[in-house]
Design an enzyme around this catalytic site. Structure first.
Site, mmCIF file in Angstrom:
data_model
loop_
_atom_site.group_PDB
_atom_site.id
_atom_site.type_symbol
_atom_site.label_atom_id
_atom_site.label_comp_id
_atom_site.label_asym_id
_atom_site.label_seq_id
_atom_site.Cartn_x
_atom_site.Cartn_y
_atom_site.Cartn_z
ATOM 1 N N CYS A 118 61.080 42.465 -15.773
ATOM 2 C CA CYS A 118 61.483 43.880 -15.839
ATOM 3 C C CYS A 118 62.182 44.225 -17.155
ATOM 4 O O CYS A 118 62.306 45.397 -17.502
ATOM 5 C CB CYS A 118 62.407 44.218 -14.682
ATOM 6 N N HIS A 258 65.563 50.663 -16.198
ATOM 7 C CA HIS A 258 64.460 50.085 -15.435
ATOM 8 C C HIS A 258 64.599 50.603 -14.005
ATOM 9 O O HIS A 258 65.678 50.534 -13.417
ATOM 10 C CB HIS A 258 64.552 48.561 -15.470
ATOM 11 N N ASN A 288 58.922 50.544 -8.419
ATOM 12 C CA ASN A 288 59.331 49.578 -9.449
ATOM 13 C C ASN A 288 58.057 49.056 -10.130
ATOM 14 O O ASN A 288 57.246 48.389 -9.494
ATOM 15 C CB ASN A 288 60.115 48.442 -8.780
HETATM 16 O O1 UT7 Z 1 63.603 44.961 -10.535
HETATM 17 C C1 UT7 Z 1 64.011 43.697 -10.117
HETATM 18 C C2 UT7 Z 1 63.334 43.356 -8.810
HETATM 19 N N1 UT7 Z 1 63.907 44.138 -7.758
HETATM 20 C C3 UT7 Z 1 64.551 43.576 -6.758
HETATM 21 O O2 UT7 Z 1 64.659 42.378 -6.690
HETATM 22 C C4 UT7 Z 1 65.087 44.486 -5.686
HETATM 23 C C5 UT7 Z 1 66.574 44.454 -5.598
HETATM 24 N N2 UT7 Z 1 67.001 44.601 -4.214
HETATM 25 C C6 UT7 Z 1 66.828 45.736 -3.505
HETATM 26 O O3 UT7 Z 1 66.368 46.744 -4.024
HETATM 27 C C7 UT7 Z 1 67.288 45.730 -2.065
HETATM 28 O O4 UT7 Z 1 67.953 44.517 -1.795
HETATM 29 C C8 UT7 Z 1 66.089 45.889 -1.060
HETATM 30 C C9 UT7 Z 1 65.591 47.322 -1.102
HETATM 31 C C10 UT7 Z 1 64.971 44.924 -1.416
HETATM 32 C C11 UT7 Z 1 66.543 45.592 0.379
HETATM 33 O O5 UT7 Z 1 67.622 46.450 0.718
HETATM 34 P P1 UT7 Z 1 68.922 45.844 1.432
HETATM 35 O O6 UT7 Z 1 69.788 46.986 1.750
HETATM 36 O O7 UT7 Z 1 69.462 44.790 0.520
HETATM 37 O O8 UT7 Z 1 68.323 45.250 2.767
HETATM 38 P P2 UT7 Z 1 68.356 43.761 3.328
HETATM 39 O O9 UT7 Z 1 67.354 42.909 2.643
HETATM 40 O O10 UT7 Z 1 69.776 43.277 3.349
HETATM 41 O O11 UT7 Z 1 67.895 43.992 4.814
HETATM 42 C C12 UT7 Z 1 68.670 44.764 5.767
HETATM 43 C C13 UT7 Z 1 67.890 44.884 7.048
HETATM 44 C C14 UT7 Z 1 67.322 43.569 7.552
HETATM 45 O O12 UT7 Z 1 67.355 43.606 8.967
HETATM 46 P P3 UT7 Z 1 68.437 42.730 9.765
HETATM 47 O O13 UT7 Z 1 68.155 41.307 9.364
HETATM 48 O O14 UT7 Z 1 69.763 43.220 9.280
HETATM 49 O O15 UT7 Z 1 68.117 43.052 11.186
HETATM 50 C C15 UT7 Z 1 65.892 43.580 7.116
HETATM 51 O O16 UT7 Z 1 65.047 42.822 7.942
HETATM 52 O O17 UT7 Z 1 66.742 45.746 6.840
HETATM 53 C C16 UT7 Z 1 65.553 45.044 7.222
HETATM 54 N N3 UT7 Z 1 64.479 45.438 6.320
HETATM 55 C C17 UT7 Z 1 63.644 46.460 6.552
HETATM 56 N N4 UT7 Z 1 63.536 47.323 7.567
HETATM 57 C C18 UT7 Z 1 62.575 48.263 7.486
HETATM 58 C C19 UT7 Z 1 64.178 44.890 5.109
HETATM 59 N N5 UT7 Z 1 63.150 45.534 4.557
HETATM 60 C C20 UT7 Z 1 62.802 46.510 5.426
HETATM 61 C C21 UT7 Z 1 61.814 47.515 5.402
HETATM 62 N N6 UT7 Z 1 61.735 48.364 6.457
HETATM 63 N N7 UT7 Z 1 60.949 47.658 4.378
#
Ligand code: UT7
Length: 331
Positions: A118, A258, A288
């Site tokens: 990125c 980015h 992204n």
């Molecule tokens: O540009 C560099 C590359 N980009 C990245 O690496 C992305 C950076 N990270 C992010 O943007 C965020 O961490 C995400 C958008 C990927 C995820 O958001 P988050 O608020 O960190 O969610 P999380 O991974 O902590 O997940 C929270 C909950 C989980 O459920 P439980 O375990 O708490 O029951 C996930 O299973 O949300 C669930 N979840 C979803 N639910 C519905 C994760 N993805 C989804 C989804 N739809 N797409």
């Protein structure tokens, strides 16, 4: 790395290209267990573009490059260097930049790819500026292009909602109209590659039936970890601008980040004392797009008149590697 200051380099032209096919959050609801209501507040993304089956990264790059050359009123023959920042090249080799060179030619400009995920476009901007400032090049075509849909696992809801395809291009040249690279800083931390990686397909884990069965040719990310690291690094990068240049963050007209996640940008900006309005955002429509995201945003901001000649703009990136970079330019 040592930082760069006051290099006589300007953006002579910009261009972008987005594939026609739109993949909306509602489309994704039919593929994985997710919802528009989950995706929008957590990421800011509503839709992303997906390349057609017959399109590869060089096709997207060529379309953006042609537009940038036209905007700069330059022919391919006048280019000395072609750099393509990408982590989704057409092939392991030849470089995507060589394919772009052949398509936009005739030109014998040197051509190679640059892989800093990125941060690729910011890295490329600094490389290009170094070549121009040293006298090795007058005109550089720098493209950020990605076809991330080809390495996105559409069974993994934690990652597949994030990524899209596209390309943005800039023609950089020795300054004629007052443009400048005022300050730049690049960095990397290679000690934790597993946070954001495509495990297979290289020489560490070549393609095999097993790697395919285990879905190891797709991007894997530890989203929460990347999120925290990105916010902290972006804040550090912004802090150093006034320290190193004497230019206050309030003097910057536009931040071109980015487009990783609207919450990452908002949190980094607000904790640096900047309003979110300073950032040019288009993540809602493109998602992204890794190395393509900054030039896509920049081309769009210039085309709609929000970014104007003479403005101070801050390019800001963090991504796989891990890599990061900032570049403060007078556009
Ligand atoms: O540009 C560099 C590359 N980009 C990245 O690496 C992305 C950076 N990270 C992010 O943007 C965020 O961490 C995400 C958008 C990927 C995820 O958001 P988050 O608020 O960190 O969610 P999380 O991974 O902590 O997940 C929270 C909950 C989980 O459920 P439980 O375990 O708490 O029951 C996930 O299973 O949300 C669930 N979840 C979803 N639910 C519905 C994760 N993805 C989804 C989804 N739809 N797409």
């Amino acid at each position: 790395m040592r930082t760069a200051q006051h290099l006589p380099v300007e953006v002579a032209g910009l261009g972008s290209y987005l594939p026609e096919r739109i993949l909306s959050n509602h489309d994704l609801e039919a593929i994985v267990d997710t919802s528009d209501e989950w995706i929008v507040p957590r990421t800011g993304i509503r839709e992303r573009r997906i390349a057609a089956d017959e399109q590869a990264t060089s096709d997207l790059a060529v379309a953006a490059a042609r537009r940038a050359l036209q905007d700069a009123a330059l022919t391919a023959k006048e280019l000395d260097v072609i750099l393509v920042a990408t982590c989704t090249p057409d092939h392991l080799f030849p470089a995507t930049a060589c394919l772009v060179q052949a398509a936009i030619g005739p030109t014998d400009a040197m051509a190679c790819d640059l892989e800093a995920a990125c941060s690729g476009f910011v890295y490329g901007f600094v490389y290009a500026s170094g070549l121009i400032a040293s006298g090795m090049a007058d005109n550089v075509l720098l493209v950020g292009a990605e076809t991330l849909s080809r390495v996105t696992d559409y069974t993994d809801r934690r990652s597949c909602i994030l990524f899209g395809d596209g390309a943005g291009a800039a023609v950089l040249r020795r300054t004629r109209n007052g443009g400048e690279l005022l300050y730049a800083e690049l960095g990397a931390d290679g000690s934790r590659p597993e946070i954001l990686e495509i495990p297979a397909g290289g020489t560490r884990l070549p393609a095999s039936h097993q790697t395919v069965d285990e879905r190891r040719h797709y991007m894997q990310l530890q989203g929460r970890e990347v999120f925290k690291l990105a916010v902290n690094k972006l804040i550090e990068l912004m802090q150093r601008i006034p320290e190193q240049t004497g230019i206050g963050l309030d003097e910057i007209k536009m931040v071109l980040p980015h487009q990783s996640n609207v919450r990452i940008i908002k949190s980094a900006l607000e904790r640096s004392g900047l309003e979110m309005e300073k950032a040019y955002m288009n993540i809602d429509t493109v998602g992204n797009t890794s190395a393509a995201s900054i030039p896509l945003a920049m081309a769009e901001a210039a085309a709609c008149g929000k970014l104007q000649r003479g403005d101070l703009a801050l390019l800001l990136a963090f991504g796989g590697g891990l890599t990061w970079g900032s570049a403060l330019i007078r556009y």
